[in-house]
Design an enzyme around this catalytic site. Structure first.
Site, PDB file in Angstrom:
ATOM      1  N   ARG A 152       0.815  -1.234   0.000  1.00  0.00           N
ATOM      2  CA  ARG A 152       0.000   0.000   0.000  1.00  0.00           C
ATOM      3  C   ARG A 152       0.838   1.269   0.000  1.00  0.00           C
ATOM      4  NH1 ARG A 152      -2.699  -3.221   3.693  1.00  0.00           N
ATOM      5  NH2 ARG A 152      -4.517  -4.222   2.761  1.00  0.00           N
ATOM      6  N   LYS A 175       4.056  11.957 -10.581  1.00  0.00           N
ATOM      7  CA  LYS A 175       3.207  11.148 -11.466  1.00  0.00           C
ATOM      8  C   LYS A 175       3.935   9.845 -11.782  1.00  0.00           C
ATOM      9  CE  LYS A 175       0.681  14.524 -14.237  1.00  0.00           C
ATOM     10  NZ  LYS A 175       0.457  14.884 -15.653  1.00  0.00           N
ATOM     11  N   GLU A 195      12.198  19.799 -23.305  1.00  0.00           N
ATOM     12  CA  GLU A 195      11.404  20.097 -22.100  1.00  0.00           C
ATOM     13  C   GLU A 195      12.001  21.303 -21.370  1.00  0.00           C
ATOM     14  OE1 GLU A 195       8.629  18.402 -21.623  1.00  0.00           O
ATOM     15  OE2 GLU A 195       8.905  16.414 -22.521  1.00  0.00           O
ATOM     16  N   LYS A 222       9.295  23.592 -12.617  1.00  0.00           N
ATOM     17  CA  LYS A 222       8.319  22.495 -12.513  1.00  0.00           C
ATOM     18  C   LYS A 222       7.820  22.353 -11.079  1.00  0.00           C
ATOM     19  CE  LYS A 222       6.777  17.959 -13.541  1.00  0.00           C
ATOM     20  NZ  LYS A 222       6.875  16.647 -14.164  1.00  0.00           N
ATOM     21  N   GLU A 270      -3.181  18.577 -11.266  1.00  0.00           N
ATOM     22  CA  GLU A 270      -3.472  19.075 -12.606  1.00  0.00           C
ATOM     23  C   GLU A 270      -4.874  19.646 -12.784  1.00  0.00           C
ATOM     24  OE1 GLU A 270      -2.804  17.306 -17.009  1.00  0.00           O
ATOM     25  OE2 GLU A 270      -1.226  16.998 -15.563  1.00  0.00           O
ATOM     26  N   ARG A 310      -0.978  23.317 -13.341  1.00  0.00           N
ATOM     27  CA  ARG A 310      -0.063  22.243 -13.742  1.00  0.00           C
ATOM     28  C   ARG A 310      -0.206  21.922 -15.226  1.00  0.00           C
ATOM     29  NH1 ARG A 310       1.884  16.830 -10.500  1.00  0.00           N
ATOM     30  NH2 ARG A 310       3.228  16.082 -12.151  1.00  0.00           N
ATOM     31  N   ASN A 367       1.957  21.048 -20.009  1.00  0.00           N
ATOM     32  CA  ASN A 367       1.610  20.324 -21.240  1.00  0.00           C
ATOM     33  C   ASN A 367       1.837  21.161 -22.494  1.00  0.00           C
ATOM     34  OD1 ASN A 367       0.782  18.066 -19.809  1.00  0.00           O
ATOM     35  ND2 ASN A 367      -1.304  18.826 -19.583  1.00  0.00           N
ATOM     36  N   HIS A 397       2.431  19.531 -25.801  1.00  0.00           N
ATOM     37  CA  HIS A 397       2.164  18.108 -25.636  1.00  0.00           C
ATOM     38  C   HIS A 397       0.892  17.625 -26.316  1.00  0.00           C
ATOM     39  CE1 HIS A 397       5.552  18.208 -22.957  1.00  0.00           C
ATOM     40  NE2 HIS A 397       5.458  16.918 -22.723  1.00  0.00           N
ATOM     41  N   HIS A 447       1.752  14.822 -28.612  1.00  0.00           N
ATOM     42  CA  HIS A 447       1.239  13.451 -28.429  1.00  0.00           C
ATOM     43  C   HIS A 447       0.521  12.973 -29.678  1.00  0.00           C
ATOM     44  CE1 HIS A 447       1.180  13.650 -23.748  1.00  0.00           C
ATOM     45  NE2 HIS A 447       2.264  13.039 -24.188  1.00  0.00           N
ATOM     46  N   HIS A 454      10.282  11.515 -27.844  1.00  0.00           N
ATOM     47  CA  HIS A 454       9.220  12.304 -27.214  1.00  0.00           C
ATOM     48  C   HIS A 454       9.539  13.799 -27.243  1.00  0.00           C
ATOM     49  CE1 HIS A 454       6.222  13.663 -24.356  1.00  0.00           C
ATOM     50  NE2 HIS A 454       7.185  14.182 -23.625  1.00  0.00           N
TER      51      HIS A 454
HETATM   52  N1  LIG Z   1       6.015  10.956 -14.628  1.00  0.00           N
HETATM   53  C1  LIG Z   1       6.074  12.062 -15.336  1.00  0.00           C
HETATM   54  O1  LIG Z   1       5.730  13.153 -14.878  1.00  0.00           O
HETATM   55  C2  LIG Z   1       6.617  11.980 -16.720  1.00  0.00           C
HETATM   56  C3  LIG Z   1       6.928  13.151 -17.411  1.00  0.00           C
HETATM   57  C4  LIG Z   1       7.474  13.037 -18.675  1.00  0.00           C
HETATM   58  C5  LIG Z   1       7.718  11.790 -19.219  1.00  0.00           C
HETATM   59  N2  LIG Z   1       7.399  10.676 -18.529  1.00  0.00           N
HETATM   60  C6  LIG Z   1       7.666   9.353 -19.085  1.00  0.00           C
HETATM   61  O2  LIG Z   1       9.054   9.207 -19.258  1.00  0.00           O
HETATM   62  C7  LIG Z   1       9.300   8.230 -20.250  1.00  0.00           C
HETATM   63  C8  LIG Z   1      10.424   8.685 -21.133  1.00  0.00           C
HETATM   64  O3  LIG Z   1      11.573   8.867 -20.341  1.00  0.00           O
HETATM   65  P1  LIG Z   1      13.028   8.924 -20.998  1.00  0.00           P
HETATM   66  O4  LIG Z   1      13.012   9.809 -22.170  1.00  0.00           O
HETATM   67  O5  LIG Z   1      13.969   9.211 -19.895  1.00  0.00           O
HETATM   68  O6  LIG Z   1      13.194   7.468 -21.600  1.00  0.00           O
HETATM   69  P2  LIG Z   1      13.869   6.125 -21.049  1.00  0.00           P
HETATM   70  O7  LIG Z   1      13.697   5.966 -19.619  1.00  0.00           O
HETATM   71  O8  LIG Z   1      13.382   5.043 -21.938  1.00  0.00           O
HETATM   72  O9  LIG Z   1      15.405   6.359 -21.370  1.00  0.00           O
HETATM   73  C9  LIG Z   1      15.805   6.518 -22.698  1.00  0.00           C
HETATM   74  C10 LIG Z   1      16.954   5.584 -23.069  1.00  0.00           C
HETATM   75  O10 LIG Z   1      18.153   6.089 -22.517  1.00  0.00           O
HETATM   76  C11 LIG Z   1      18.835   5.065 -21.825  1.00  0.00           C
HETATM   77  N3  LIG Z   1      19.551   5.741 -20.757  1.00  0.00           N
HETATM   78  C12 LIG Z   1      19.017   6.300 -19.641  1.00  0.00           C
HETATM   79  N4  LIG Z   1      19.949   6.940 -18.934  1.00  0.00           N
HETATM   80  C13 LIG Z   1      21.115   6.774 -19.600  1.00  0.00           C
HETATM   81  C14 LIG Z   1      22.425   7.226 -19.373  1.00  0.00           C
HETATM   82  N5  LIG Z   1      22.745   8.022 -18.355  1.00  0.00           N
HETATM   83  N6  LIG Z   1      23.374   6.866 -20.270  1.00  0.00           N
HETATM   84  C15 LIG Z   1      23.052   6.116 -21.348  1.00  0.00           C
HETATM   85  N7  LIG Z   1      21.828   5.682 -21.621  1.00  0.00           N
HETATM   86  C16 LIG Z   1      20.864   6.005 -20.754  1.00  0.00           C
HETATM   87  C17 LIG Z   1      17.790   4.108 -21.401  1.00  0.00           C
HETATM   88  O11 LIG Z   1      18.308   2.827 -21.213  1.00  0.00           O
HETATM   89  C18 LIG Z   1      16.816   4.159 -22.552  1.00  0.00           C
HETATM   90  O12 LIG Z   1      17.214   3.295 -23.568  1.00  0.00           O
HETATM   91  C19 LIG Z   1       7.989   8.028 -20.981  1.00  0.00           C
HETATM   92  O13 LIG Z   1       7.472   6.775 -20.625  1.00  0.00           O
HETATM   93  C20 LIG Z   1       7.098   9.126 -20.447  1.00  0.00           C
HETATM   94  O14 LIG Z   1       5.742   8.748 -20.398  1.00  0.00           O
HETATM   95  C21 LIG Z   1       6.858  10.750 -17.289  1.00  0.00           C
HETATM   96 ZN   LIG Z   2       7.048  15.706 -22.135  1.00  0.00          ZN
END
Ligand SMILES: NC(=O)c1ccc[n+]([C@@H]2O[C@H](COP(=O)([O-])OP(=O)(O)OC[C@H]3O[C@@H](n4cnc5c(N)ncnc54)[C@H](O)[C@@H]3O)[C@@H](O)[C@H]2O)c1
Ligand SMILES: [Zn+2]
Length: 368
Positions: free
Chosen positions: A121, A143, A185, A227, A237, A241, A245, A248, A252, A267
């Site tokens: 939990r 999130k 971003e 942020k 949101e 907040r 977006n 986005h 998206h 992305h």
């Molecule tokens: N929770 C939130 O508020 C929020 C906000 C924005 C995005 N997201 C989510 O984040 C995700 C995307 O995150 P991301 O872009 O970090 O992608 P990711 O976590 O897939 O990382 C991208 C790639 O980089 C590699 N990598 C990570 N760190 C590394 C490093 N230091 N050196 C070498 N390689 C490295 C990873 O193995 C992966 O292949 C999406 O799923 C999205 O929905 C969440």
């Molecule tokens: Zn984003």
């Protein structure tokens, strides 16, 4: 090293620490939050690159550490991996007073955060974001989510971390496309509410998009400040907040139209393009001076990010519009968009006329 406190009415305050060489001292910071035991959740790429340094630092601080690594990529934000991770936490015998450490990009942070929200939990978790996107965006704000075949981030929870450690040095191993993607971003944060920061990003700060650590450090600090200020006012949101977006809803739609799996566009690349579109649409509606949209476009392009639909692919206007309206941020069929009155002056526009967005998309090169 800079410490940015994040606080809001709905959650316990926590610190985001931004600096260089933080992995080496992570154990000292995390140990007091544990009862001598933790599980690091990572992906295989990051676990190989940075897992040993973090585990060593934790062990040196007297914290018994295991690493659970999921396959890299969006596919790991799944029920199957969530189940596997939860099972590994159970197997490790973590209890409600222990903590989980998320070491990785947004995928790992979202998955580990949701696992922590659900485990017994809810147990505490620490974010050690290793992508620029995770440092400036996903690790802050609480999130967490996984995807389902019906769409991204549809199953999740709000679960704030106990601590965020953003080590600029881990970005040195990040592929250039990932740095640019996170940079989008960063630019977004300036466009939303900080024109002087955007000026800096357009000038001396531009080196950050190419991996310059000093520029990256300030870009991460300022992004986290922006942020966290927005999230602190509005964790769930309801209002402000939504400004985060910016770019986005367009972005998206473009990502979905291209298909996430092919990863034709990162992305952040879609967000950069989405920001350029949002500003040009604002100009079309007479809300924003054309000079601001042109300047934003030039700065985005100089960072190696796309600003025109033709750079991403071929799209149908109706296809994009349907995807924009289907976005879960849309309310009651009306289009809600983040628009801008200028650089640093974004606002939430409700009830945007779909027909005018359709005409705009056609002007932008989408097929009628
Ligand atoms: N929770 C939130 O508020 C929020 C906000 C924005 C995005 N997201 C989510 O984040 C995700 C995307 O995150 P991301 O872009 O970090 O992608 P990711 O976590 O897939 O990382 C991208 C790639 O980089 C590699 N990598 C990570 N760190 C590394 C490093 N230091 N050196 C070498 N390689 C490295 C990873 O193995 C992966 O292949 C999406 O799923 C999205 O929905 C969440
Ligand atoms: Zn984003």
């Amino acid at each position: 090293m800079t410490i940015i406190p994040v606080s809001g009415q709905a959650f316990a305050p926590y610190d985001v620490v931004v600096g260089r060489g933080l992995l080496a001292s992570a154990g000292e910071r995390i140990a007091p939050l544990t009862r001598g035991r933790t599980v690091i959740i990572s992906d295989r790429t990051v676990a190989d690159l940075h897992g040993p340094a973090l585990a060593r630092s934790l062990e040196a601080a007297g914290v018994q550490t295991q690493i659970v690594a999921v396959p890299p990529g969006e596919g790991s934000k799944s029920f199957a991996e969530l189940e596997r991770v939860l099972d590994r936490l159970l197997e490790a015998g973590l209890d409600r007073k222990d903590v989980v450490v998320a070491l990785g990009g947004g995928v790992v942070g979202d998955l580990a955060g949701l696992a922590a929200a659900l485990y017994m939990r809810g147990i505490d978790f620490v974010q050690v974001p290793t992508t620029l996107l995770a440092q400036v965006d996903s690790s802050v704000g609480g999130k967490t989510a996984i995807d389902t075949p019906r769409g991204k981030n549809l199953v999740g929870a709000f679960h704030q971390p106990r601590l965020v450690l953003a080590d600029i040095d881990v970005l040195a191993t990040l592929p250039a496309q990932q740095v640019r993607s996170g940079w989008a971003e960063v630019l977004k944060h300036g466009l939303i509410c900080d024109a002087p920061f955007f000026d800096w990003l357009a000038g001396p700060g531009a080196a950050g998009a190419k991996g310059d650590p000093a520029a990256l450090e300030w870009a991460v600090i300022r992004s986290v400040e922006i942020k966290s200020a927005v999230v602190g006012e509005d964790e769930k949101e309801a209002g402000r907040r939504a400004l985060l977006n910016l770019g986005h809803t367009f972005g998206h739609a473009i990502e979905t139209a291209l298909g996430f799996e092919e990863a034709a566009l990162a992305h952040g690349e879609a967000v950069a393009l989405g920001c350029a579109l949002a500003l040009r649409y604002s100009v079309r509606e007479g809300l924003c001076p054309a000079a601001d949209a042109e300047r934003a476009e030039a700065v985005i392009a100089a960072a190696g990010l796309p600003t025109r639909l033709s750079q991403a692919g071929t799209f149908g206007a109706d296809q994009l519009l349907a995807l924009m309206a289907g976005d879960k941020k849309a309310e009651g069929g009306a289009l809600t968009l983040i628009l801008a009155r200028g650089i640093g002056q974004a606002f939430v526009a409700k009830g945007v006329d779909a027909a005018s967005v359709r005409s705009f998309l056609i002007e932008e090169g989408a097929k009628a």
